[in-house]
Design a protein around this motif. Structure first.
Motif, PDB file in Angstrom:
ATOM      1  N   ASN A 145       0.847  -1.195   0.000  1.00 27.15           N
ATOM      2  CA  ASN A 145       0.000   0.000   0.000  1.00 27.15           C
ATOM      3  C   ASN A 145       0.887   1.251   0.000  1.00 27.15           C
ATOM      4  OD1 ASN A 145      -2.328   1.535   0.014  1.00 27.15           O
ATOM      5  ND2 ASN A 145      -3.173   0.629   1.877  1.00 27.15           N
ATOM      6  N   TYR A 146       0.250   2.406  -0.127  1.00 31.09           N
ATOM      7  CA  TYR A 146       0.969   3.681  -0.064  1.00 31.09           C
ATOM      8  C   TYR A 146      -0.042   4.793   0.216  1.00 31.09           C
ATOM      9  CZ  TYR A 146      -0.723   4.992  -4.766  1.00 31.09           C
ATOM     10  OH  TYR A 146      -1.508   5.318  -5.846  1.00 31.09           O
ATOM     11  N   ILE A 147       0.457   5.981   0.504  1.00 29.32           N
ATOM     12  CA  ILE A 147      -0.413   7.129   0.768  1.00 29.32           C
ATOM     13  C   ILE A 147      -0.558   7.903  -0.545  1.00 29.32           C
ATOM     14  CG2 ILE A 147      -0.712   9.236   2.117  1.00 29.32           C
ATOM     15  CD1 ILE A 147       0.975   7.981   4.310  1.00 29.32           C
ATOM     16  N   PRO A 148      -1.637   7.674  -1.293  1.00 39.23           N
ATOM     17  CA  PRO A 148      -1.770   8.265  -2.633  1.00 39.23           C
ATOM     18  C   PRO A 148      -1.939   9.776  -2.650  1.00 39.23           C
ATOM     19  CG  PRO A 148      -3.800   7.167  -2.003  1.00 39.23           C
ATOM     20  CD  PRO A 148      -2.797   6.834  -0.947  1.00 39.23           C
ATOM     21  N   ASP A 149      -2.464  10.338  -1.548  1.00 41.34           N
ATOM     22  CA  ASP A 149      -2.657  11.790  -1.506  1.00 41.34           C
ATOM     23  C   ASP A 149      -1.509  12.489  -0.770  1.00 41.34           C
ATOM     24  OD1 ASP A 149      -3.436  10.561   0.817  1.00 41.34           O
ATOM     25  OD2 ASP A 149      -5.260  11.740   1.114  1.00 41.34           O
TER      26      ASP A 149
END
Length: 257
Positions: A145-149
């Motif tokens: 996962n990742y922090i898209p914003d």
């Protein structure tokens, strides 16, 4: 008259000797190969990185070459370079030959490696299977996962004595980063140099990992290597802590400090 001619001759000899000495002093200290992405949403980082790297190479008297894909990577190519920089390039789309060449390069101790950001996009992407060796190289991790914003956050240095951390404060802030999440922390399998303090995420995010290393080296390989997670935003080249880290890492990986 003869005396004047002798003086002129001596001065001419000194001039050319000095010029030759200057030419020799400018001889390349080492050669660096940079693998970079020439498209996608990391293009802006590449556009900021290349002029910074070029200036560093000129100022520090080393040679730098660029490739946009892994098609030309083989043992003969890598043998020409003392450091290989994987600049925002994922660990897939590599051919069997290029994968084997890189694995041998890391085992040989003849050259070092620096990987940024996208180098840990480990998993099944775009129809490619995960490169198991590279996952093990990065501590046995898989991207989940990742922090898209994006989020700003504080990075804490854990090993201040390591050469790549020279001149860097004990903590520094990174703006506008994606902060990848892996299936586990690589800590058990690598030497962690720095981690992100997830409590400092701004804005806060529920996408957290807990123990979250972001800079590490794998001491199980003969070749010097360092992974630096941060490498998405071109703004990083305005961050003195980051540029110092990257500069230190290049010379350390090339075995020049």
């Amino acid at each position: 008259m003869k005396k004047s001619l002798i003086i002129i001759a001596l001065l001419t000899i000194c001039f050319f000797q000095a010029d030759c000495f200057a030419q020799k002093s400018k001889k390349s200290k080492f050669r660096a190969l940079v693998l970079y992405e020439n498209g996608g949403h990391h293009l802006e980082f590449t556009k900021a990185a290349k002029p910074w790297l070029n200036k560093l190479a000129i100022d520090s008297s080393f040679t730098i070459d660029y490739i946009e894909n892994t098609k030309t990577i083989n043992e003969a190519l890598l043998s020409k370079y003392q450091v290989f920089i994987q600049l925002d390039y994922p660990p897939y789309t590599w051919s069997e030959e290029s994968m084997k060449a890189f694995q041998n390069y890391m085992a040989s101790g003849k050259g070092g490696w620096i990987g940024l950001h996208h180098a840990t996009l480990l998993g099944e992407f775009d129809g490619y299977p995960m490169w198991k060796w590279f996952s093990d190289f990065m501590g046995g991790i898989k991207f989940v996962n990742y922090i898209p914003d994006f989020a700003n956050a504080k990075v804490n240095i854990e090993d201040k004595s390591h050469p790549v951390m020279k001149g860097i404060p004990s903590d520094f802030f990174v703006n506008k980063e994606e902060w990848y999440i892996y299936d586990k922390s690589p800590r058990e399998n690598v030497h962690v140099l720095a981690s992100v303090d997830e409590s400092t995420y701004e804005p806060d995010s529920k996408i957290k990992m807990g123990d979250h290393p972001v800079i590490w080296t794998n001491d199980h390989f003969a070749s010097r290597n360092i992974y630096i997670f941060t490498g998405h935003s071109p703004e990083l080249f305005k961050n003195e802590a980051y540029t110092t880290l990257l500069r230190n890492s290049i010379f350390w990986a090339a075995n020049k400090n």
